[in-house]
Write a protein that holds these residues in place. Sequence first.
Motif, PDB file in Angstrom:
ATOM      1  N   ARG A   1     -28.807  15.652   8.751  1.00 27.85           N
ATOM      2  CA  ARG A   1     -27.572  15.016   8.342  1.00 27.85           C
ATOM      3  C   ARG A   1     -27.735  13.498   8.258  1.00 27.85           C
ATOM      4  O   ARG A   1     -28.181  12.858   9.212  1.00 27.85           O
ATOM      5  N   LYS A   2     -27.374  12.948   7.125  1.00 25.33           N
ATOM      6  CA  LYS A   2     -27.406  11.504   6.955  1.00 25.33           C
ATOM      7  C   LYS A   2     -26.004  10.961   7.199  1.00 25.33           C
ATOM      8  O   LYS A   2     -25.069  11.241   6.467  1.00 25.33           O
ATOM      9  N   ARG A   3     -25.851  10.183   8.273  1.00 24.99           N
ATOM     10  CA  ARG A   3     -24.551   9.633   8.619  1.00 24.99           C
ATOM     11  C   ARG A   3     -24.448   8.196   8.123  1.00 24.99           C
ATOM     12  O   ARG A   3     -25.394   7.414   8.245  1.00 24.99           O
ATOM     13  N   GLU A   4     -23.332   7.860   7.557  1.00 21.25           N
ATOM     14  CA  GLU A   4     -23.155   6.529   6.983  1.00 21.25           C
ATOM     15  C   GLU A   4     -23.241   5.433   8.029  1.00 21.25           C
ATOM     16  O   GLU A   4     -23.597   4.301   7.733  1.00 21.25           O
ATOM     17  N   ASP A   5     -22.905   5.773   9.276  1.00 26.45           N
ATOM     18  CA  ASP A   5     -22.910   4.749  10.309  1.00 26.45           C
ATOM     19  C   ASP A   5     -24.221   4.664  11.065  1.00 26.45           C
ATOM     20  O   ASP A   5     -24.352   3.920  12.030  1.00 26.45           O
ATOM     21  N   ASP A   6     -25.238   5.449  10.618  1.00 23.57           N
ATOM     22  CA  ASP A   6     -26.558   5.391  11.286  1.00 23.57           C
ATOM     23  C   ASP A   6     -27.322   4.145  10.827  1.00 23.57           C
ATOM     24  O   ASP A   6     -27.296   3.798   9.664  1.00 23.57           O
TER      25      ASP A   6
END
Length: 236
Positions: free
Chosen positions: A231-236
């Motif tokens: 999962r690619k999280r925008e806040d990572d």
Amino acid sequence: MKDKKHTILIVEDEESIRKFIEINLERNNFSVIEASTGEEGLKKAREKQIDIVILDIMLPGIDGYEVCKILRKEYPTIGIIMLTAKSQDVDKIMGLEYGTDDYMVKPFNPMELVLRVKSLIRRIDMAKVEENNDIIVQGPYKVDTYSRKFYKNNSEIEVTPTEYAIIKIFIENPGKAFKRDEILNWVWGYDFFGDPKIVDVNIRRLRAKIEDNPSKPEYIQTVWGVGYRWRKREDD
């Protein structure tokens, strides 16, 4: 200068099978050590620098599952291929759950075993020779490709060579959906002839190690009808 020989430990109580495996491995330039019991196998693993253990399930004394469990705890990066005379899926899956990298069902083609050994050696060696001291970060997770270590919230999580290869692919490609066959080819190699379920078992094992709630994974997601993605999280 000759390449360093990799050392293979065979833990098998049937002498004829041990010799059969030994002959084929030595023909392919491997150094071979033998043990006929689980206890002897553990002793030799602790005395020598072993690259891969070929481990029978049914052994006198402690069985292969217990040997695997101990080896994986003491030597997280060692390669383990389990041998079984049984063909039931439960036996294969149990071995994988205990931390084996691969398995073979007796009777087997000796050249297939050699190919499995070479494939596992490649994964282990590739992890050892990565040149750049790159730190890859995704959320609370971090992969150090130089030391071949994996961290969550800066605490190291012990992973097998196979688990490391899978997690590195995911973290390097956040958001990308990988088919099971793609993961098989990247991690096990194009010459892998085993059951594709080996991917699912390793994913389940990884989730149990790294996810806060493995039954509801936040990072290693299932893509129904396809495979898996990180999962690619925008806040990572």
